[in-house]
Design an enzyme around this catalytic site. Structure first.
Site, PDB file in Angstrom:
ATOM      1  N   GLY A   1    -100.056   8.019  43.823  1.00 23.11           N
ATOM      2  CA  GLY A   1     -99.413   9.117  43.110  1.00 23.11           C
ATOM      3  C   GLY A   1     -98.305   8.703  42.157  1.00 23.11           C
ATOM      4  O   GLY A   1     -97.460   9.517  41.794  1.00 23.11           O
TER       5      GLY A   1
ATOM      6  N   ASN B   1     -98.553   8.091  39.017  1.00 21.30           N
ATOM      7  CA  ASN B   1     -98.672   8.889  37.790  1.00 21.30           C
ATOM      8  C   ASN B   1     -98.184  10.314  38.007  1.00 21.30           C
ATOM      9  O   ASN B   1     -97.517  10.885  37.147  1.00 21.30           O
ATOM     10  CB  ASN B   1    -100.124   8.909  37.302  1.00 21.30           C
ATOM     11  CG  ASN B   1    -100.451   7.717  36.433  1.00 21.30           C
ATOM     12  OD1 ASN B   1    -100.057   7.653  35.271  1.00 21.30           O
ATOM     13  ND2 ASN B   1    -101.152   6.747  37.006  1.00 21.30           N
TER      14      ASN B   1
ATOM     15  N   LEU C   1    -109.943  11.095  43.197  1.00 20.68           N
ATOM     16  CA  LEU C   1    -111.184  10.318  43.245  1.00 20.68           C
ATOM     17  C   LEU C   1    -112.432  11.100  43.621  1.00 20.68           C
ATOM     18  O   LEU C   1    -113.510  10.525  43.707  1.00 20.68           O
ATOM     19  CB  LEU C   1    -110.992   9.131  44.193  1.00 20.68           C
ATOM     20  CG  LEU C   1    -109.810   8.220  43.805  1.00 20.68           C
ATOM     21  CD1 LEU C   1    -109.723   7.025  44.734  1.00 20.68           C
ATOM     22  CD2 LEU C   1    -109.888   7.775  42.354  1.00 20.68           C
TER      23      LEU C   1
ATOM     24  N   ASN D   1    -108.204  14.489  32.985  1.00 21.54           N
ATOM     25  CA  ASN D   1    -108.206  13.320  33.861  1.00 21.54           C
ATOM     26  C   ASN D   1    -107.722  12.104  33.071  1.00 21.54           C
ATOM     27  O   ASN D   1    -107.840  12.061  31.848  1.00 21.54           O
ATOM     28  CB  ASN D   1    -109.636  13.053  34.361  1.00 21.54           C
ATOM     29  CG  ASN D   1    -109.704  11.871  35.312  1.00 21.54           C
ATOM     30  OD1 ASN D   1    -108.826  11.686  36.167  1.00 21.54           O
ATOM     31  ND2 ASN D   1    -110.734  11.052  35.164  1.00 21.54           N
TER      32      ASN D   1
ATOM     33  N   HIS E   1    -108.416   7.967  33.019  1.00 21.95           N
ATOM     34  CA  HIS E   1    -109.262   6.891  33.534  1.00 21.95           C
ATOM     35  C   HIS E   1    -108.675   5.564  33.086  1.00 21.95           C
ATOM     36  O   HIS E   1    -108.297   5.416  31.916  1.00 21.95           O
ATOM     37  CB  HIS E   1    -110.701   7.053  33.016  1.00 21.95           C
ATOM     38  CG  HIS E   1    -111.638   6.060  33.639  1.00 21.95           C
ATOM     39  ND1 HIS E   1    -112.120   6.213  34.910  1.00 21.95           N
ATOM     40  CD2 HIS E   1    -112.136   4.893  33.167  1.00 21.95           C
ATOM     41  CE1 HIS E   1    -112.892   5.165  35.210  1.00 21.95           C
ATOM     42  NE2 HIS E   1    -112.916   4.361  34.167  1.00 21.95           N
TER      43      HIS E   1
ATOM     44  N   ASP F   1    -116.100  11.138  34.610  1.00 15.82           N
ATOM     45  CA  ASP F   1    -115.672  10.413  33.404  1.00 15.82           C
ATOM     46  C   ASP F   1    -116.481  10.735  32.151  1.00 15.82           C
ATOM     47  O   ASP F   1    -116.613   9.901  31.267  1.00 15.82           O
ATOM     48  CB  ASP F   1    -115.724   8.881  33.648  1.00 15.82           C
ATOM     49  CG  ASP F   1    -114.915   8.489  34.870  1.00 15.82           C
ATOM     50  OD1 ASP F   1    -113.867   9.107  35.110  1.00 15.82           O
ATOM     51  OD2 ASP F   1    -115.352   7.561  35.582  1.00 15.82           O
TER      52      ASP F   1
ATOM     53  N   GLU G   1    -100.420   4.196  31.048  1.00 12.44           N
ATOM     54  CA  GLU G   1    -100.525   5.524  31.678  1.00 12.44           C
ATOM     55  C   GLU G   1     -99.165   6.203  31.721  1.00 12.44           C
ATOM     56  O   GLU G   1     -99.037   7.375  31.364  1.00 12.44           O
ATOM     57  CB  GLU G   1    -101.098   5.384  33.092  1.00 12.44           C
ATOM     58  CG  GLU G   1    -102.523   4.877  33.079  1.00 12.44           C
ATOM     59  CD  GLU G   1    -103.171   4.837  34.450  1.00 12.44           C
ATOM     60  OE1 GLU G   1    -104.394   5.000  34.511  1.00 12.44           O
ATOM     61  OE2 GLU G   1    -102.463   4.639  35.459  1.00 12.44           O
TER      62      GLU G   1
HETATM   63  C1  GAR Z   1    -104.565   5.261  37.944  1.00 16.01           C
HETATM   64  O1  GAR Z   1    -104.639   3.992  37.348  1.00 16.01           O
HETATM   65  C2  GAR Z   1    -105.642   6.163  37.396  1.00 16.01           C
HETATM   66  O2  GAR Z   1    -105.954   5.912  36.072  1.00 16.01           O
HETATM   67  C3  GAR Z   1    -106.798   5.829  38.286  1.00 16.01           C
HETATM   68  O3  GAR Z   1    -106.242   5.699  39.565  1.00 16.01           O
HETATM   69  C4  GAR Z   1    -104.927   5.160  39.432  1.00 16.01           C
HETATM   70  C5  GAR Z   1    -104.005   5.986  40.294  1.00 16.01           C
HETATM   71  O4  GAR Z   1    -102.747   5.394  40.354  1.00 16.01           O
HETATM   72  N1  GAR Z   1    -107.823   6.847  38.232  1.00 16.01           N
HETATM   73  C6  GAR Z   1    -109.109   6.555  38.360  1.00 16.01           C
HETATM   74  O5  GAR Z   1    -109.527   5.437  38.590  1.00 16.01           O
HETATM   75  C7  GAR Z   1    -110.040   7.757  38.213  1.00 16.01           C
HETATM   76  N2  GAR Z   1    -111.397   7.317  38.028  1.00 16.01           N
HETATM   77  P1  GAR Z   1    -101.527   6.214  40.928  1.00 16.01           P
HETATM   78  O6  GAR Z   1    -101.983   6.894  42.228  1.00 16.01           O
HETATM   79  O7  GAR Z   1    -100.452   5.201  41.189  1.00 16.01           O
HETATM   80  O8  GAR Z   1    -101.132   7.233  39.891  1.00 16.01           O
END
Ligand code: GAR
Length: 189
Positions: free
Chosen positions: A12, A14, A85, A102, A104, A145, A174
Site C-alpha cells: 500500500g 502507493n 491484484l 489502475n 501497472h 491491464d 509511480e
Molecule cells: C505497484 O508497483 C503497482 O504498480 C503494482 O503493485 C505494486 C504495489 O506496490 N501493481 C500491479 O502489479 C498490478 N498489476 P504498493 O503496494 O507498495 O503500492
C-alpha cells in the site's frame, strides 16, 4: 468533489502516497481503503492516516455486489487501484463508468495480463533484456491491464540492474505521477 476508494492488496505504499499528496485538500477525499487481504500492510498505513479500511474475501470480488453496496454507502464516486491484484468485478465497472483507474508497473501492452504483478513484472522485464521500463496508468475494463491508457512514464534500465533496482525506479515514477494523474483526471469533477 470526488470521493475516491483506494483498492490495494499488499504493502500500500502507493495508496499512502496518494492520500498524503491530497492531505489538507478540500476538493478530494479518500473515505475508504478496500483490500482482499486482512493481513495486507495497507491496513496499517490506512490506520496511521486515519482512513477506514475494510477487507472483503476473494468471493466478494467475483460478484461484486457487497463491495458495491459498501462503496455506495460511503458515497464513493471513483476507484483507484494501487497494487490491487484481483480482477475488478463487472458490477463495479458498470457502476463507475470511466471512473476506475489502475497503475501497472511496466510499459503496457508489454508485460501485462494475469499473473503479471509486482515483482513478477520486474523479473520478466529483466529476463527479456529490456533497456527501459516504466509505468502505465489506465482505465479499467473487465480484462487485466487492457483498458485505455491514460499516461505512461519511462525509466532506463542498465544491464546490471537487478529486478529490485528496476522495482525501485518504477516505484519512484509511480510516486511522482500517480497522484498528479488522478488530480488531472478528476479535479473540478
Ligand atoms: C505497484 O508497483 C503497482 O504498480 C503494482 O503493485 C505494486 C504495489 O506496490 N501493481 C500491479 O502489479 C498490478 N498489476 P504498493 O503496494 O507498495 O503500492
Amino acid at each position: 468533489m470526488p470521493r475516491i476508494a483506494l483498492f490495494a492488496s499488499g504493502s500500500g505504499s502507493n495508496a499512502e502516497n496518494i492520500i498524503r499528496y491530497f492531505e489538507g485538500r478540500a476538493d478530494f477525499s479518500f473515505p475508504l481503503v478496500v483490500s482482499n487481504r486482512a493481513d495486507a500492510y495497507v491496513h496499517e498505513r490506512a490506520k496511521a492516516l486515519g482512513v477506514p479500511s475494510v477487507t472483503f474475501p476473494r468471493e466478494d470480488f467475483v460478484d461484486g455486489t457487497r463491495v458495491l453496496e459498501r462503496l455506495q454507502a460511503e458515497r464513493v464516486d471513483a476507484v483507484v487501484l494501487a497494487g490491487f491484484l484481483l480482477r475488478v468485478p463487472q458490477v463495479l465497472i458498470d457502476a463507475f463508468p470511466g471512473r476506475i483507474v489502475n497503475i501497472h508497473p511496466a510499459l503496457l501492452p508489454k508485460f501485462g495480463g494475469k499473473g503479471m504483478y509486482g515483482h513478477h513484472v520486474h523479473e520478466a522485464v529483466k529476463a527479456a533484456g529490456e533497456t527501459e521500463s516504466g509505468i502505465t496508468i489506465h482505465h479499467v475494463n473487465g480484462q487485466y491491464d487492457e483498458g485505455d491508457i491514460i499516461f505512461q512514464a519511462r525509466c532506463p534500465i542498465s544491464p546490471d540492474d537487478t529486478p529490485d533496482d528496476i522495482a525501485r525506479k518504477v516505484h519512484e515514477l509511480e510516486y511522482e505521477h500517480y497522484p498528479q494523474v488522478i488530480e488531472q483526471l478528476w479535479e473540478n469533477s
